[in-house]
Design a protein around this motif. Structure first.
Motif, PDB file in Angstrom:
ATOM      1  N   LEU A 114       6.976   9.410   2.006  1.00 41.06           N
ATOM      2  CA  LEU A 114       5.451  10.007   1.586  1.00 41.06           C
ATOM      3  C   LEU A 114       4.675  10.488   2.688  1.00 41.06           C
ATOM      4  CD1 LEU A 114       3.626  10.394  -0.925  1.00 41.06           C
ATOM      5  CD2 LEU A 114       2.600   7.948  -0.361  1.00 41.06           C
ATOM      6  N   SER A 115       4.597   9.737   3.773  1.00 42.71           N
ATOM      7  CA  SER A 115       3.896  10.103   5.034  1.00 42.71           C
ATOM      8  C   SER A 115       4.224  11.574   5.642  1.00 42.71           C
ATOM      9  CB  SER A 115       3.399   9.050   5.830  1.00 42.71           C
ATOM     10  OG  SER A 115       4.804   8.572   6.493  1.00 42.71           O
ATOM     11  N   SER A 116       5.702  11.508   5.721  1.00 37.44           N
ATOM     12  CA  SER A 116       6.338  12.653   6.397  1.00 37.44           C
ATOM     13  C   SER A 116       6.230  14.046   5.565  1.00 37.44           C
ATOM     14  CB  SER A 116       7.812  12.269   6.673  1.00 37.44           C
ATOM     15  OG  SER A 116       8.895  12.209   5.472  1.00 37.44           O
ATOM     16  N   LYS A 117       5.787  13.930   4.305  1.00 39.44           N
ATOM     17  CA  LYS A 117       5.636  15.125   3.388  1.00 39.44           C
ATOM     18  C   LYS A 117       7.109  15.592   2.771  1.00 39.44           C
ATOM     19  CE  LYS A 117       1.201  15.922   3.914  1.00 39.44           C
ATOM     20  NZ  LYS A 117       0.319  15.450   2.815  1.00 39.44           N
ATOM     21  N   PHE A 118       7.700  14.111   2.465  1.00 37.90           N
ATOM     22  CA  PHE A 118       8.801  14.307   1.953  1.00 37.90           C
ATOM     23  C   PHE A 118      10.265  14.762   2.551  1.00 37.90           C
ATOM     24  CE2 PHE A 118       5.653  16.391  -0.998  1.00 37.90           C
ATOM     25  CZ  PHE A 118       4.919  15.336  -1.084  1.00 37.90           C
ATOM     26  N   LYS A 119      10.225  14.487   3.822  1.00 42.91           N
ATOM     27  CA  LYS A 119      11.674  14.649   4.723  1.00 42.91           C
ATOM     28  C   LYS A 119      12.294  13.331   4.323  1.00 42.91           C
ATOM     29  CE  LYS A 119       9.356  17.082   8.128  1.00 42.91           C
ATOM     30  NZ  LYS A 119       9.082  17.355   9.997  1.00 42.91           N
ATOM     31  N   PRO A 120      13.703  13.366   4.286  1.00 48.54           N
ATOM     32  CA  PRO A 120      14.472  12.349   3.978  1.00 48.54           C
ATOM     33  C   PRO A 120      14.314  11.554   5.105  1.00 48.54           C
ATOM     34  CG  PRO A 120      15.715  14.128   4.267  1.00 48.54           C
ATOM     35  CD  PRO A 120      14.383  14.735   4.211  1.00 48.54           C
ATOM     36  N   VAL A 121      14.519  10.013   4.716  1.00 42.85           N
ATOM     37  CA  VAL A 121      14.366   8.890   5.474  1.00 42.85           C
ATOM     38  C   VAL A 121      15.653   8.614   5.988  1.00 42.85           C
ATOM     39  CG1 VAL A 121      13.884   6.526   5.957  1.00 42.85           C
ATOM     40  CG2 VAL A 121      12.336   7.933   4.458  1.00 42.85           C
ATOM     41  N   ARG A 122      16.194   8.491   7.371  1.00 41.92           N
ATOM     42  CA  ARG A 122      17.384   8.162   7.865  1.00 41.92           C
ATOM     43  C   ARG A 122      17.644   6.922   8.270  1.00 41.92           C
ATOM     44  NH1 ARG A 122      18.748  13.495  11.509  1.00 41.92           N
ATOM     45  NH2 ARG A 122      17.909  15.081  10.249  1.00 41.92           N
ATOM     46  N   TYR A 123      18.504   5.954   7.693  1.00 39.91           N
ATOM     47  CA  TYR A 123      19.430   6.300   7.030  1.00 39.91           C
ATOM     48  C   TYR A 123      19.913   5.412   5.715  1.00 39.91           C
ATOM     49  CZ  TYR A 123      21.072   9.712  10.347  1.00 39.91           C
ATOM     50  OH  TYR A 123      20.968  11.031  11.237  1.00 39.91           O
ATOM     51  N   LEU A 131       9.573   4.127   1.424  1.00 44.37           N
ATOM     52  CA  LEU A 131       8.797   4.947   0.655  1.00 44.37           C
ATOM     53  C   LEU A 131       7.499   5.397   1.067  1.00 44.37           C
ATOM     54  CD1 LEU A 131       9.290   2.718  -2.554  1.00 44.37           C
ATOM     55  CD2 LEU A 131       9.782   5.193  -2.449  1.00 44.37           C
ATOM     56  N   GLN A 132       7.009   4.462   2.092  1.00 44.65           N
ATOM     57  CA  GLN A 132       5.701   4.763   2.896  1.00 44.65           C
ATOM     58  C   GLN A 132       6.192   6.166   3.763  1.00 44.65           C
ATOM     59  OE1 GLN A 132       4.843   1.254   4.288  1.00 44.65           O
ATOM     60  NE2 GLN A 132       3.724   0.534   2.563  1.00 44.65           N
ATOM     61  N   GLN A 133       7.517   6.004   4.700  1.00 47.75           N
ATOM     62  CA  GLN A 133       7.833   7.011   5.712  1.00 47.75           C
ATOM     63  C   GLN A 133       7.835   8.164   5.067  1.00 47.75           C
ATOM     64  OE1 GLN A 133      10.725   5.643   8.270  1.00 47.75           O
ATOM     65  NE2 GLN A 133      11.578   7.761   8.617  1.00 47.75           N
ATOM     66  N   SER A 146       0.826  -1.300  -0.135  1.00 50.64           N
ATOM     67  CA  SER A 146       0.119  -0.103  -0.092  1.00 50.64           C
ATOM     68  C   SER A 146       1.020   1.183  -0.142  1.00 50.64           C
ATOM     69  CB  SER A 146      -1.038  -0.007   1.156  1.00 50.64           C
ATOM     70  OG  SER A 146      -1.569   1.345   1.421  1.00 50.64           O
ATOM     71  N   GLY A 147       0.510   2.039  -1.019  1.00 49.27           N
ATOM     72  CA  GLY A 147       1.241   3.302  -0.890  1.00 49.27           C
ATOM     73  C   GLY A 147       2.315   3.527  -1.744  1.00 49.27           C
ATOM     74  N   VAL A 148       2.952   2.492  -2.118  1.00 46.13           N
ATOM     75  CA  VAL A 148       4.399   2.539  -2.955  1.00 46.13           C
ATOM     76  C   VAL A 148       4.118   3.228  -4.433  1.00 46.13           C
ATOM     77  CG1 VAL A 148       5.906   0.861  -3.989  1.00 46.13           C
ATOM     78  CG2 VAL A 148       5.258   0.456  -1.774  1.00 46.13           C
ATOM     79  N   LEU A 149       3.163   2.805  -5.147  1.00 46.21           N
ATOM     80  CA  LEU A 149       2.877   3.353  -6.419  1.00 46.21           C
ATOM     81  C   LEU A 149       2.781   4.838  -6.201  1.00 46.21           C
ATOM     82  CD1 LEU A 149       2.264   3.226  -9.386  1.00 46.21           C
ATOM     83  CD2 LEU A 149      -0.098   2.767  -8.767  1.00 46.21           C
ATOM     84  N   GLU A 150       1.807   5.271  -5.188  1.00 44.64           N
ATOM     85  CA  GLU A 150       1.653   6.630  -5.109  1.00 44.64           C
ATOM     86  C   GLU A 150       2.977   7.388  -4.805  1.00 44.64           C
ATOM     87  OE1 GLU A 150      -0.199   4.288  -3.850  1.00 44.64           O
ATOM     88  OE2 GLU A 150      -2.125   4.471  -4.892  1.00 44.64           O
ATOM     89  N   ALA A 151       3.803   6.695  -3.882  1.00 43.89           N
ATOM     90  CA  ALA A 151       4.950   7.410  -3.583  1.00 43.89           C
ATOM     91  C   ALA A 151       5.929   7.405  -4.811  1.00 43.89           C
ATOM     92  CB  ALA A 151       6.028   6.562  -2.606  1.00 43.89           C
ATOM     93  N   CYS A 152       5.985   6.554  -5.557  1.00 43.12           N
ATOM     94  CA  CYS A 152       6.719   6.631  -6.809  1.00 43.12           C
ATOM     95  C   CYS A 152       6.476   7.557  -7.858  1.00 43.12           C
ATOM     96  CB  CYS A 152       6.541   5.269  -7.548  1.00 43.12           C
ATOM     97  SG  CYS A 152       7.657   3.910  -6.647  1.00 43.12           S
ATOM     98  N   LEU A 159       7.176  10.819  -6.239  1.00 41.83           N
ATOM     99  CA  LEU A 159       8.529  11.326  -6.555  1.00 41.83           C
ATOM    100  C   LEU A 159       8.814  12.204  -7.962  1.00 41.83           C
ATOM    101  CD1 LEU A 159      11.227  10.420  -5.348  1.00 41.83           C
ATOM    102  CD2 LEU A 159      11.352   8.429  -6.949  1.00 41.83           C
ATOM    103  N   LEU A 160       8.221  11.884  -8.989  1.00 37.81           N
ATOM    104  CA  LEU A 160       8.247  12.468 -10.077  1.00 37.81           C
ATOM    105  C   LEU A 160       7.767  14.119  -9.884  1.00 37.81           C
ATOM    106  CD1 LEU A 160       7.124   9.928 -12.532  1.00 37.81           C
ATOM    107  CD2 LEU A 160       9.418  10.528 -12.085  1.00 37.81           C
ATOM    108  N   GLN A 161       6.613  14.244  -9.151  1.00 40.09           N
ATOM    109  CA  GLN A 161       6.162  15.462  -9.206  1.00 40.09           C
ATOM    110  C   GLN A 161       6.836  16.393  -8.241  1.00 40.09           C
ATOM    111  OE1 GLN A 161       3.854  14.715 -11.638  1.00 40.09           O
ATOM    112  NE2 GLN A 161       2.629  16.168 -10.585  1.00 40.09           N
ATOM    113  N   VAL A 162       7.677  16.069  -7.358  1.00 43.37           N
ATOM    114  CA  VAL A 162       8.269  17.049  -6.513  1.00 43.37           C
ATOM    115  C   VAL A 162       9.814  16.987  -6.709  1.00 43.37           C
ATOM    116  CG1 VAL A 162       7.068  16.297  -4.560  1.00 43.37           C
ATOM    117  CG2 VAL A 162       9.023  15.173  -4.731  1.00 43.37           C
ATOM    118  N   SER A 163      10.253  16.408  -8.080  1.00 43.47           N
ATOM    119  CA  SER A 163      11.418  16.601  -8.448  1.00 43.47           C
ATOM    120  C   SER A 163      11.934  18.020  -8.672  1.00 43.47           C
ATOM    121  CB  SER A 163      11.673  15.691  -9.592  1.00 43.47           C
ATOM    122  OG  SER A 163      11.001  16.125 -10.877  1.00 43.47           O
ATOM    123  N   PRO A 164      13.026  18.347  -8.944  1.00 49.71           N
ATOM    124  CA  PRO A 164      13.459  19.955  -9.208  1.00 49.71           C
ATOM    125  C   PRO A 164      13.099  19.852 -10.771  1.00 49.71           C
ATOM    126  CG  PRO A 164      15.336  18.811  -8.170  1.00 49.71           C
ATOM    127  CD  PRO A 164      14.249  17.706  -8.303  1.00 49.71           C
TER     128      PRO A 164
END
Length: 637
Positions: free
Chosen positions: A264-273, A260-262, A186-192, A195-200
Motif C-alpha cells: 500500500l505504501s509503495s503505491k502498488f509495487k509488488p512486494v518481493r518475494y 500489505l502495508q508495504q 494498522s493499514g491492513v483493512l485499507e490495503a484490502c 486491492l479491490l479498487q486497483v483490480s483490472p
C-alpha cells in the motif's frame, strides 16, 4: 425555527456498532459494519428543532455507483431486508436536537466503502451534507448471506482469529511455523479495500465491478488474481531460486501485515518475494478481513499436472537419478486457501469449502489464479465443475507414472496411485493441533478413474514388464535433523525359487520444494545377492559431512534406489522425498507477561551470523532481533 434547522454533527457510534457487528479493531478511523444487520447513527442539529412531522430527511449512500435514498419513518426497523436499504427511527430515539437512525443494508449488498450523504428538507429549504464514509463487509453470522457459517467456534477461528499455523516439510516429517494474519494491524483493512479498487475488473468497468461485489465467488476470483502480480498491480512477486538479495527471502516473512502495508505504501509495487505459503496466507488475511471464512491448507506431495491428464510422469536413470524430462512435478508440499461460501452458480452439493489458490502456476481463463473450486467436486471427481477442478484433482489424487530408462529404452515402470496427496491438513479450530482433511478431498478411486500409462519419452523399445519376483521399499529412519546423520533402510524381497544377484544404485538429489531435483550430490552402489524366498535389509548412512556444503536447514532431498538385474537389465525403483527439521527455538512465558526466547546451537560446528527474531501481534510495534555472537552457543531474547 424549523426553517433554520441544520445538521451540526453525526455520531457514527463506532464503539456500539463495532461490538454489535463483530468488527472491533479492524479500523480506528472508519465505521465498519456487516451487511444485512442494522447499525446506528445519531444526527445532531443546530439552528432549530427536529420535528419529524414537518421535516423530511433523506440519506443517500453511494460507493459511488450504488446510490439509494432512505426515508426515515417513526416506526420499528425491519432487520435484514433482502432487497433494499432501510432506515428507521425507533420510538424514544427522536429528540428536539437529535435523532438516532437505524440503517440496514440488503444482505446481498456490495462489499466496499460507502459515502454517506444526509439531506435535510423542510418547507423552506433543502440542505445536503457529505458527512463521511463507512465500510460494509460480508456477514458470516447472517443466515441469508452466502458466506453464512452456522458454528460460532468456526467463525471465531476462520474470520476473527488473527494468527495460525502453516504446515510445511514433507508428509513423513511435518513441520509448522506460526503466521500472523494481522487483520487488526494498522493499514491492513485499507490495503484490502484498495486491492479491490486497483483490480483490472474495477479499472475496466467500475459500475459492473460494484454490482458483482455482492458475490463471494466473484470476490474470490478478483482477489486470488490480485495476490500475485503476474497480470496486474498485485501484492506479491514470486521467486523460487536462492537469490533474494533485492527483496525478502520468502521464509523470512512471519505475517501478512508487513506485506500489505508495504504494498500500500509503495503505491502498488509488488512486494518481493513470495512462495506458496506466503501467497496463501496473505489471501487468507484479505478474505477474513472482508468477512469470508477462510483457512490455510497444506497439501503434502502435491502434484503439478501441466497437461491436464491427471497423471504425473517421472523419469529415472538406472543409477537412481531423477531426470528433468517432464514438465509435471510433485511438490513436497503446496499451500492454498479454502474459503467458505454457498455456490448458487452450481448445482446442489457444492456449497461449503472452496479451494482458492493464488500461487501463479498455470493460467485459468487467461489469468494466473486458481479456483474457487468446491472441495466436494474434487472428492467426487466432478471434473467439469468450475473452476480448475481437473488441475486441483490431480494435485491431491493424481497417479504417478515412474519410468526407468537406460540408453533410450524403458527397463522398468510403475503406476503409483497413492503417492500424491498423502496428507492434507490445516490448523484445528481453537487449538494449535493439526487437523487432517485428507478424507475431505480423496474418495475411493474407481477403475475408470485410473489413467492409461503413457509411453516414455524418446524410447526405441516397448516397455519391459516389471518382474513380479522382487519387491523393494525405501524408508528413512526417524525425522532427519539438519546437522545430524541421516539413515536409510532398503528392504528387498525375493519371491522366486532362485537366488538373485542384483546391483543396487542409491542416489540423493537436492530439490526445491516445487521443482525437479538437481544433480546427485551423494550416491552409493553395491552388488547384492538374495536367497530364494528371503528378505534382505540394507542400510545406508548419509553423514553430515556429505551434505553440509549442499543442503540448508529448509532443504528438500529426493532419495531413490534402483535394483537392476545385470542379466536382463530389468530394474525396479523406490523413491522418497524428505525435508530437514530445524533446531528448535524454546519460548517460556513468565507470570508478568514476560517471554524468554532461547535458541541453543545443537550442531557440531560453530554458528556465526545467526539472528533470533521475535514479533507479537498487538504486543510489539516491530520485530525484536538479537544477533548471535560468534563464540556463543546459546542466544536469548
Amino acid at each position: 425555527t424549523e426553517g433554520n434547522l441544520r445538521l451540526r454533527l453525526v455520531n457514527f457510534e463506532h464503539k456500539e456498532n463495532h461490538i454489535s457487528h463483530e468488527t472491533q479493531g479492524l479500523s480506528e478511523n472508519h465505521l465498519v459494519v456487516r451487511r444485512g444487520k442494522p447499525f446506528k447513527l445519531t444526527l445532531m442539529f443546530g439552528g432549530g428543532t427536529w420535528n419529524p412531522r414537518t421535516a423530511s430527511h433523506l440519506l443517500m449512500l453511494g460507493s459511488p455507483f450504488i446510490f439509494c435514498k432512505l426515508i426515515f419513518i417513526e416506526a420499528p426497523s425491519k432487520s435484514g431486508d433482502l432487497q433494499r436499504w432501510s432506515a428507521a427511527v425507533h420510538p424514544g430515539e427522536s429528540r428536539s436536537q437529535s435523532v438516532t437512525v437505524n440503517i440496514c443494508s440488503p444482505v446481498l449488498s456490495s462489499v466496499g466503502v460507502y459515502q454517506l450523504v444526509v439531506q435535510i428538507e423542510t418547507m423552506q429549504n433543502k440542505q445536503t451534507y457529505a458527512v463521511g464514509t463507512f465500510i460494509l463487509l460480508c456477514n458470516p453470522w447472517h443466515q441469508d448471506d452466502p458466506v453464512y457459517m452456522p458454528v460460532k467456534e468456526q467463525i471465531e477461528e476462520y474470520v476473527k482469529s488473527d494468527y495460525g499455523w502453516v504446515y510445511f516439510g514433507s508428509s513423513a516429517n511435518v513441520q509448522s511455523r506460526p503466521w500472523l494474519f494481522g487483520q487488526y494491524e494498522s493499514g491492513v483493512l485499507e490495503a484490502c479495500l484498495t486491492l479491490l479498487q486497483v483490480s483490472p475488473q474495477h479499472q475496466r468497468d467500475s459500475n459492473k465491478d460494484y454490482i458483482l461485489r455482492t458475490d463471494p465467488v466473484y470476490l474470490s476470483l478478483v482477489i486470488c488474481a490480485m495476490i500475485n502480480s503476474k497480470d496486474d498491480q498485485g501484492i506479491l512477486l514470486g521467486k523460487w531460486d536462492n537469490d533474494y538479495s533485492d527483496g525478502v527471502k520468502p521464509t523470512d516473512w512471519t505475517g501478512s501485515a508487513d506485506i500489505l502495508q508495504q504494498w500500500l505504501s509503495s503505491k502498488f509495487k509488488p512486494v518481493r518475494y513470495g512462495q506458496c505459503w506466503v501467497f496463501a496466507s496473505v489471501l487468507c488475511t484479505v478474505m477474513r478481513v472482508l468477512g469470508i471464512p477462510s483457512r490455510v491448507v497444506t497439501v503434502f506431495d502435491a502434484a503439478h499436472d501441466t497437461n491436464a491428464n491427471t497423471t504425473i510422469e517421472e523419469y529415472y536413470t538406472t543409477t537412481g537419478e531423477k531426470l528433468g524430462w517432464s514438465r509435471d512435478s510433485i511438490w513436497n508440499f503446496h499451500v492454498w486457501v479454502e474459503c467458505w461460501m454457498r455456490r448458487s452458480d452450481l448445482s446442489p452439493g457444492f456449497d461449503g469449502w472452496q479451494v482458492v489458490d493464488p500461487t501463479p502456476q498455470e493460467l485459468s481463463r487467461g489469468v494466473y489464479r486458481c479456483g474457487p473450486c468446491p472441495v466436494a467436486a474434487i472428492r467426487e471427481r466432478c471434473l467439469l465443475v468450475p473452476y480448475d477442478t481437473p488441475f486441483l484433482y490431480a494435485s491431491v489424487d493424481g497417479d504417478v507414472h515412474r519410468v526407468i530408462v537406460d540408453n533410450g529404452h524403458v527397463v522398468g515402470e510403475t503406476l503409483d496411485s497413492k503417492a500424491v496427496g498423502r496428507l492434507i491438513c490445516t490448523k484445528s479450530v481453537g487449538s494449535s493441533c493439526l487437523s487432517n482433511l485428507t478424507h475431505s478431498y480423496k474418495g475411493l478411486k474407481s477403475k475408470k478413474a485410473l489413467i492409461t500409462k503413457p509411453k516414455a519419452r524418446q524410447t526405441s523399445a516397448e516397455p519391459t514388464p516389471m518382474s513380479e519376483d522382487e519387491e523393494m521399499s525405501l524408508t528413512i529412519e526417524g525425522s532427519p535433523v539438519f546437522g545430524k546423520n541421516i539413515s536409510f533402510c532398503v528392504k528387498v524381497t525375493n519371491r522366486s525359487s532362485q537366488m538373485r544377484t542384483l546391483r543396487e544404485n542409491f542416489s540423493t538429489q537436492l530439490k526445491e520444494y516445487n521443482r525437479n531435483p538437481q544433480h546427485s550430490f551423494w550416491t552409493a552402489h553395491k552388488e547384492i545377492s538374495i536367497q530364494p524366498y528371503k528378505d534382505l535389509t540394507l542400510y545406508h548412512t548419509l553423514h553430515y559431512s556429505d551434505y553440509e556444503s549442499t543442503l540448508a536447514a529448509d532443504s528438500v532431498v529426493n532419495a531413490a534406489v534402483v535394483l537392476q538385474d545385470p542379466r536382463t537389465n530389468e530394474s525396479i525403483l523406490s523413491a522418497q522425498e524428505f525435508s530437514m527439521s530445524c533446531v528448535p527455538i524454546e519460548m517460556e512465558v513468565k507470570r508478568h507477561q514476560t517471554a524468554h526466547v532461547t535458541f541453543t546451537n545443537q550442531l557440531d560446528k560453530v554458528l556465526s551470523g545467526a539472528v533470533l527474531s521475535v514479533e507479537g501481534s498487538g504486543l510489539l510495534q516491530q520485530k525484536q532481533e538479537t544477533r548471535l555472537v560468534y563464540s556463543q552457543s546459546v542466544i536469548q531474547l
